[in-house]
Design a protein around this motif. Sequence first.
Motif, PDB file in Angstrom:
ATOM      1  N   ASP A  25      -0.232  13.344  -7.905  1.00 38.89           N
ATOM      2  CA  ASP A  25      -1.659  13.050  -7.808  1.00 38.89           C
ATOM      3  C   ASP A  25      -1.965  12.298  -6.512  1.00 38.89           C
ATOM      4  OD1 ASP A  25      -1.051  10.307  -8.235  1.00 38.89           O
ATOM      5  OD2 ASP A  25      -1.250  10.523 -10.398  1.00 38.89           O
ATOM      6  N   TRP A  26      -3.247  12.031  -6.273  1.00 44.42           N
ATOM      7  CA  TRP A  26      -3.663  11.408  -5.013  1.00 44.42           C
ATOM      8  C   TRP A  26      -3.080  10.007  -4.859  1.00 44.42           C
ATOM      9  CZ3 TRP A  26      -5.063  14.832  -1.800  1.00 44.42           C
ATOM     10  CH2 TRP A  26      -5.846  15.924  -2.171  1.00 44.42           C
ATOM     11  N   LEU A  27      -2.948   9.281  -5.964  1.00 49.77           N
ATOM     12  CA  LEU A  27      -2.383   7.937  -5.884  1.00 49.77           C
ATOM     13  C   LEU A  27      -0.924   7.987  -5.446  1.00 49.77           C
ATOM     14  CD1 LEU A  27      -2.495   4.891  -6.320  1.00 49.77           C
ATOM     15  CD2 LEU A  27      -2.042   5.290  -8.752  1.00 49.77           C
ATOM     16  N   GLU A  28      -0.162   8.933  -5.981  1.00 51.81           N
ATOM     17  CA  GLU A  28       1.245   9.055  -5.586  1.00 51.81           C
ATOM     18  C   GLU A  28       1.380   9.422  -4.114  1.00 51.81           C
ATOM     19  OE1 GLU A  28       3.818  10.687  -9.221  1.00 51.81           O
ATOM     20  OE2 GLU A  28       1.928  11.779  -8.999  1.00 51.81           O
ATOM     21  N   LEU A  29       0.503  10.296  -3.629  1.00 56.51           N
ATOM     22  CA  LEU A  29       0.554  10.671  -2.215  1.00 56.51           C
ATOM     23  C   LEU A  29       0.184   9.491  -1.329  1.00 56.51           C
ATOM     24  CD1 LEU A  29      -1.073  14.222  -2.431  1.00 56.51           C
ATOM     25  CD2 LEU A  29       1.358  13.652  -2.281  1.00 56.51           C
ATOM     26  N   PHE A  30      -0.810   8.720  -1.743  1.00 54.29           N
ATOM     27  CA  PHE A  30      -1.182   7.520  -0.989  1.00 54.29           C
ATOM     28  C   PHE A  30      -0.046   6.505  -1.029  1.00 54.29           C
ATOM     29  CE2 PHE A  30      -3.746   3.427  -0.872  1.00 54.29           C
ATOM     30  CZ  PHE A  30      -3.903   3.451   0.507  1.00 54.29           C
ATOM     31  N   PHE A  31       0.567   6.373  -2.191  1.00 54.66           N
ATOM     32  CA  PHE A  31       1.680   5.443  -2.359  1.00 54.66           C
ATOM     33  C   PHE A  31       2.823   5.777  -1.398  1.00 54.66           C
ATOM     34  CE2 PHE A  31       5.775   4.645  -4.480  1.00 54.66           C
ATOM     35  CZ  PHE A  31       5.723   3.275  -4.622  1.00 54.66           C
ATOM     36  N   ASP A  32       3.095   7.055  -1.206  1.00 55.53           N
ATOM     37  CA  ASP A  32       4.210   7.458  -0.345  1.00 55.53           C
ATOM     38  C   ASP A  32       4.001   7.092   1.115  1.00 55.53           C
ATOM     39  OD1 ASP A  32       5.616   8.448  -2.460  1.00 55.53           O
ATOM     40  OD2 ASP A  32       5.282  10.562  -2.020  1.00 55.53           O
ATOM     41  N   LEU A  33       2.753   6.866   1.510  1.00 61.20           N
ATOM     42  CA  LEU A  33       2.493   6.568   2.920  1.00 61.20           C
ATOM     43  C   LEU A  33       3.201   5.309   3.378  1.00 61.20           C
ATOM     44  CD1 LEU A  33      -1.299   7.449   3.335  1.00 61.20           C
ATOM     45  CD2 LEU A  33       0.698   8.767   4.065  1.00 61.20           C
ATOM     46  N   VAL A  34       3.358   4.336   2.481  1.00 58.83           N
ATOM     47  CA  VAL A  34       4.015   3.100   2.892  1.00 58.83           C
ATOM     48  C   VAL A  34       5.476   3.359   3.229  1.00 58.83           C
ATOM     49  CG1 VAL A  34       4.770   2.301   0.606  1.00 58.83           C
ATOM     50  CG2 VAL A  34       4.168   0.636   2.359  1.00 58.83           C
TER      51      VAL A  34
END
Length: 396
Positions: A25-34
């Motif tokens: 989901d979008w949260l997981e993709l955002f999370f991976d950015l770090v």
Amino acid sequence: MGTPQPGAGAEADGAGHPQEGRHADWLELFFDLVFVALAAQLSHGLHGDPSLRDFAVFLGLYFPPWWLWINLMVSANLFADDRPRRRLLMLSAMLCIAVMACAVPGADTDRGSVYALGYAGTRLVLLGLWWPATRYPEPLRVPRWRPLSYCLASGLLWAASAAVPAPWQYVVWAVLIAAEMALLLSARGRGLPARLDTGHIVERVGLFVIIVLGESVIALVTSADHVWTPRAGAVGVLGFVLLAALWWSYFDFGSTSAELMLARADDRRAYLLARDVGGFLHFFVTAGVLCMAAGLATAVEEADHAHLPTGAVWVLAGGLALYHAAHAGIALRYGRSPAAVAVWAVPGIGVPLLVVWAAGHLAPWLVVFLLAAEAIAHLLYARKLQRHRIAAAATP
């Protein structure tokens, strides 16, 4: 890649009802950015002419964030929801990992306490994700001692390690990681509050591989910006060819094989395969790519020199050897015969090591060319093997 196959398993909601397979989901993709920032910090420590100590520090600092990424990924797999509570917990974990990334350049000296506190924060996030499962109805209920020991106790001990002076601090970290792994291995999948969505796991691990491959591309581009010469450009192009061949072979064969193997396995075996292949062996896959990222950056920067520094050759060629060795371990874990694996694993590991041996007599562009040629040969062999298997399956 990442679409669950029939029988791959499904997750369950808070009441234990099965849900259909899903994508990140979008949260997981955002999370991976770090982890993009973390990968850059770790890879940067291997630029130039790294020593054996530098490589040991790299592995030691890379495993804790990799381990917590795996833990958080599995938690998101089991407890999939988009409520504010989960969002806040995952964003808090993201902040903790960003703190760890900031501490990486000096984590083996004066920033170790900050690194430890960042990791401790992620264990508390895991506690928040798992605690509601302790109130599920039987047989889905998770025993309270598991999140209390695996998450809370571990987090408190990691926080306490911030006060331990170096080098004993690093010994404490190693013991705590080993204890976490022992708790996980002893569970062997028992007490899970839901079935793992194995297609989601394959997709998430594949996305992490994309992150480290992306860091390698970034390293090529930024290094070429610093050294704007024809030879640097040639090394950059060869480096890109090497990365492209690795991407092609991984996503055409590696991730596809993982999805098929997990889809055919029962729940227990699927959990064990996902744990061993995704959790443990892919640490070495991604570590190898991060090593190559540092080595390629140095190769571009040193393109006009007679040869590469010894440390740079080791992280570049050694990284490719480690990558192939990890995939050999994965193939063996799937049950492939040692003889069949050795056909491609021996040259995959041996050729890079031969390049290390001869690197003192090779120009930087030739080092990268030989490694790219090996990766292309590996890809062509895999494609040929696949065609033979398809032809054999089609023969009555």
